[in-house]
Design a protein around this motif. Structure first.
Motif, PDB file in Angstrom:
ATOM      1  N   ALA A 122       2.904  -9.463 -11.078  1.00 38.40           N
ATOM      2  CA  ALA A 122       3.224  -9.310 -12.504  1.00 38.40           C
ATOM      3  C   ALA A 122       2.769  -7.942 -13.024  1.00 38.40           C
ATOM      4  O   ALA A 122       3.476  -7.311 -13.813  1.00 38.40           O
ATOM      5  CB  ALA A 122       2.571 -10.429 -13.305  1.00 38.40           C
ATOM      6  N   LEU A 123       1.620  -7.474 -12.575  1.00 38.94           N
ATOM      7  CA  LEU A 123       1.153  -6.158 -13.010  1.00 38.94           C
ATOM      8  C   LEU A 123       2.058  -5.040 -12.499  1.00 38.94           C
ATOM      9  O   LEU A 123       2.173  -3.992 -13.127  1.00 38.94           O
ATOM     10  CB  LEU A 123      -0.287  -5.923 -12.543  1.00 38.94           C
ATOM     11  N   MET A 124       2.711  -5.276 -11.367  1.00 41.13           N
ATOM     12  CA  MET A 124       3.625  -4.264 -10.839  1.00 41.13           C
ATOM     13  C   MET A 124       4.859  -4.080 -11.722  1.00 41.13           C
ATOM     14  O   MET A 124       5.563  -3.080 -11.593  1.00 41.13           O
ATOM     15  CB  MET A 124       4.058  -4.620  -9.417  1.00 41.13           C
ATOM     16  N   LEU A 125       5.105  -5.007 -12.624  1.00 42.08           N
ATOM     17  CA  LEU A 125       6.208  -4.835 -13.572  1.00 42.08           C
ATOM     18  C   LEU A 125       5.953  -3.653 -14.503  1.00 42.08           C
ATOM     19  O   LEU A 125       6.880  -3.148 -15.123  1.00 42.08           O
ATOM     20  CB  LEU A 125       6.434  -6.112 -14.381  1.00 42.08           C
TER      21      LEU A 125
ATOM     22  N   GLY B 192       0.809  -1.224   0.000  1.00 35.67           N
ATOM     23  CA  GLY B 192       0.000   0.000   0.000  1.00 35.67           C
ATOM     24  C   GLY B 192       0.833   1.261   0.000  1.00 35.67           C
ATOM     25  O   GLY B 192       0.627   2.165  -0.822  1.00 35.67           O
ATOM     26  N   ALA B 193       1.786   1.354   0.916  1.00 33.15           N
ATOM     27  CA  ALA B 193       2.608   2.560   0.998  1.00 33.15           C
ATOM     28  C   ALA B 193       3.528   2.686  -0.214  1.00 33.15           C
ATOM     29  O   ALA B 193       3.740   3.795  -0.726  1.00 33.15           O
ATOM     30  CB  ALA B 193       3.428   2.543   2.283  1.00 33.15           C
ATOM     31  N   GLY B 194       4.055   1.564  -0.685  1.00 31.27           N
ATOM     32  CA  GLY B 194       4.921   1.612  -1.863  1.00 31.27           C
ATOM     33  C   GLY B 194       4.180   2.071  -3.101  1.00 31.27           C
ATOM     34  O   GLY B 194       4.672   2.917  -3.859  1.00 31.27           O
ATOM     35  N   LEU B 195       2.983   1.534  -3.299  1.00 36.36           N
ATOM     36  CA  LEU B 195       2.195   1.953  -4.460  1.00 36.36           C
ATOM     37  C   LEU B 195       1.745   3.394  -4.330  1.00 36.36           C
ATOM     38  O   LEU B 195       1.712   4.131  -5.328  1.00 36.36           O
ATOM     39  CB  LEU B 195       0.980   1.037  -4.642  1.00 36.36           C
ATOM     40  N   ALA B 196       1.411   3.812  -3.118  1.00 35.47           N
ATOM     41  CA  ALA B 196       0.996   5.206  -2.919  1.00 35.47           C
ATOM     42  C   ALA B 196       2.126   6.149  -3.296  1.00 35.47           C
ATOM     43  O   ALA B 196       1.910   7.141  -4.006  1.00 35.47           O
ATOM     44  CB  ALA B 196       0.569   5.425  -1.467  1.00 35.47           C
ATOM     45  N   GLY B 197       3.320   5.850  -2.825  1.00 37.18           N
ATOM     46  CA  GLY B 197       4.456   6.699  -3.151  1.00 37.18           C
ATOM     47  C   GLY B 197       4.744   6.749  -4.645  1.00 37.18           C
ATOM     48  O   GLY B 197       5.008   7.821  -5.207  1.00 37.18           O
ATOM     49  N   LEU B 198       4.695   5.595  -5.275  1.00 33.85           N
ATOM     50  CA  LEU B 198       4.990   5.549  -6.716  1.00 33.85           C
ATOM     51  C   LEU B 198       3.935   6.262  -7.553  1.00 33.85           C
ATOM     52  O   LEU B 198       4.259   6.966  -8.503  1.00 33.85           O
ATOM     53  CB  LEU B 198       5.104   4.101  -7.182  1.00 33.85           C
TER      54      LEU B 198
END
Length: 175
Positions: free
Chosen positions: A139-142, A64-70
């Motif tokens: 895989a979608l995070m790629l 959650g925090a990683g995706l929020a930051g990105l």
């Protein structure tokens, strides 16, 4: 909380690898938990049941925090509020749909009133589907950026940030 704190510190350096590592941590913990449940059945001690949930929570924090930051760093400051609202809505919706889907799978294997081995088999069946969903998510995070190209500029000049910090410290009685 620990996963979110780590993710907020590491995302700037490691970018998409942080939420991917969180997804891997969740998947590995769930597989280990499934093996533990299959071995212990219903006689599992409380501590053994609680410990994996701490790791799963840390993994979700990293995701959650990683995706929020990105995602939010790619948005200009004038759109940051809308983007944050949309991001949180998407996270809540995804979590709700994931929980509902896992529950449907669980109760397919274990109808109401089930006990013992039926429940542990249902748990194992639902973990397989959650693991598959985590693999798709990984895989979608790629598709996330490997390098952040458009970090949003700081909307406040340095002297305004310093003055705001001094006022805040004075308000709480430190300065």
């Amino acid at each position: 909380m620990a996963g979110a704190v780590l993710a907020s510190k590491w995302t700037g350096r490691h970018l998409r690898r942080v939420p991917q590592a969180g997804a891997v941590l969740i998947a590995a913990t769930l597989v280990g938990y499934q093996l533990l449940v299959a071995d212990q059945q219903t006689s599992m001690p409380f501590a053994a049941a609680v410990a994996p949930t701490i790791l799963v929570g840390a993994g979700f924090g990293m995701v959650g925090a990683g995706l929020a930051g990105l995602t939010l760093n790619q948005v200009g400051h004038q759109d940051a509020g809308s983007a944050a609202g949309l991001f949180n809505t998407a996270m809540q919706l995804g979590t709700a749909l994931g929980m509902a889907s896992a529950s449907v799978v669980f109760f397919q294997y274990a109808p109401a009133g089930s006990r013992g081995a039926t429940v542990t088999d249902a748990f194992a069946g639902s973990v397989r589907y959650v693991f598959a969903a985590l693999a798709v998510m990984w895989a979608l995070m790629l598709r996330l950026p490997e390098a952040v190209t458009g970090l949003r500029p700081d909307p406040l000049p340095g002297h305004v940030r310093r003055r705001t910090r001094r006022l805040w410290l004075a308000r709480i009685g430190i300065a």
